[in-house]
Design a protein around this motif. Sequence first.
Motif, mmCIF file in Angstrom:
data_model
loop_
_atom_site.group_PDB
_atom_site.id
_atom_site.type_symbol
_atom_site.label_atom_id
_atom_site.label_comp_id
_atom_site.label_asym_id
_atom_site.label_seq_id
_atom_site.Cartn_x
_atom_site.Cartn_y
_atom_site.Cartn_z
ATOM 1 N N UNK A 7 58.263 51.548 42.195
ATOM 2 C CA UNK A 7 58.884 50.941 43.005
ATOM 3 C C UNK A 7 59.518 49.807 41.991
ATOM 4 N N UNK A 8 59.078 49.779 40.884
ATOM 5 C CA UNK A 8 59.645 48.794 39.783
ATOM 6 C C UNK A 8 59.288 47.264 40.197
ATOM 7 N N UNK A 9 58.165 46.855 40.781
ATOM 8 C CA UNK A 9 57.769 45.569 41.114
ATOM 9 C C UNK A 9 57.195 45.029 39.774
ATOM 10 N N UNK A 10 57.309 43.641 39.564
ATOM 11 C CA UNK A 10 56.929 43.212 38.269
ATOM 12 C C UNK A 10 55.435 43.071 38.446
ATOM 13 N N UNK A 11 54.703 42.963 37.155
ATOM 14 C CA UNK A 11 53.354 42.839 37.185
ATOM 15 C C UNK A 11 52.858 41.972 37.932
ATOM 16 N N UNK A 12 53.730 40.650 37.891
ATOM 17 C CA UNK A 12 53.212 39.344 38.461
ATOM 18 C C UNK A 12 53.014 39.391 39.781
ATOM 19 N N UNK A 13 53.359 40.559 40.531
ATOM 20 C CA UNK A 13 53.079 40.629 41.878
ATOM 21 C C UNK A 13 51.372 40.500 42.123
ATOM 22 N N UNK A 14 50.673 40.870 40.952
ATOM 23 C CA UNK A 14 49.154 40.863 41.569
ATOM 24 C C UNK A 14 48.840 39.330 41.358
ATOM 25 N N UNK A 15 49.566 38.368 41.105
ATOM 26 C CA UNK A 15 49.089 37.219 41.161
ATOM 27 C C UNK A 15 49.707 36.349 42.400
ATOM 28 N N UNK A 32 41.014 42.252 42.105
ATOM 29 C CA UNK A 32 42.280 42.472 41.479
ATOM 30 C C UNK A 32 42.498 41.815 40.183
ATOM 31 N N UNK A 33 42.788 42.709 39.061
ATOM 32 C CA UNK A 33 42.827 41.948 37.896
ATOM 33 C C UNK A 33 44.116 41.111 37.692
ATOM 34 N N UNK A 34 44.185 40.395 36.709
ATOM 35 C CA UNK A 34 45.302 39.487 36.277
ATOM 36 C C UNK A 34 46.344 40.215 35.637
ATOM 37 N N UNK A 35 47.595 39.862 36.057
ATOM 38 C CA UNK A 35 48.669 40.556 35.256
ATOM 39 C C UNK A 35 48.570 40.557 33.727
ATOM 40 N N UNK A 36 47.666 39.671 32.934
ATOM 41 C CA UNK A 36 47.795 39.732 31.496
ATOM 42 C C UNK A 36 46.663 41.075 31.217
ATOM 43 N N UNK A 37 45.632 41.276 31.898
ATOM 44 C CA UNK A 37 44.802 42.581 32.151
ATOM 45 C C UNK A 37 45.407 43.741 32.178
ATOM 46 N N UNK A 38 46.142 43.767 33.169
ATOM 47 C CA UNK A 38 46.933 44.874 33.370
ATOM 48 C C UNK A 38 47.765 45.150 32.115
ATOM 49 N N UNK A 39 48.526 44.248 31.622
ATOM 50 C CA UNK A 39 49.427 44.474 30.581
ATOM 51 C C UNK A 39 48.762 45.109 29.620
#
Length: 120
Positions: A7-15, A32-39
């Motif tokens: 669904x092409x959501x930005x990783x920042x959605x987790x924040x 929920x991990x942070x955006x940096x961890x997921x990246x």
Amino acid sequence: MTFVIKDLKPLSIVEGEGFRELMHIAVPEYIVPCRITITRQTDQMAIVERENLKKVLKYIPNVCLTVDFWTSVANNSYLGVTCHFLDNWKLRNRILETVEVPESHTSENIFNNIKSVINL
């Protein structure tokens, strides 16, 4: 393990507060991990997948490439290179890379960009 972009959501959605609240309700024990961890994790997965693809392609006699050029709403140009091959009579497709192409789209620049992707 293969992942499909859905669904092409930005990783920042987790924040986001709403997402975190939803996850707390749905799976309270999950952190929920942070955006940096997921990246970082997706970058590591990409390296592993690239190495696995290199190993597979050593034994594939015929590979077809497709190239796509497009321009974003922000007027940035991108080049995507995808390889297609048969593996046990099943068609497989893998995106090799998507790169920004800021220079003019001359045949020489296009060739050089494709060549740099293929030489990974």
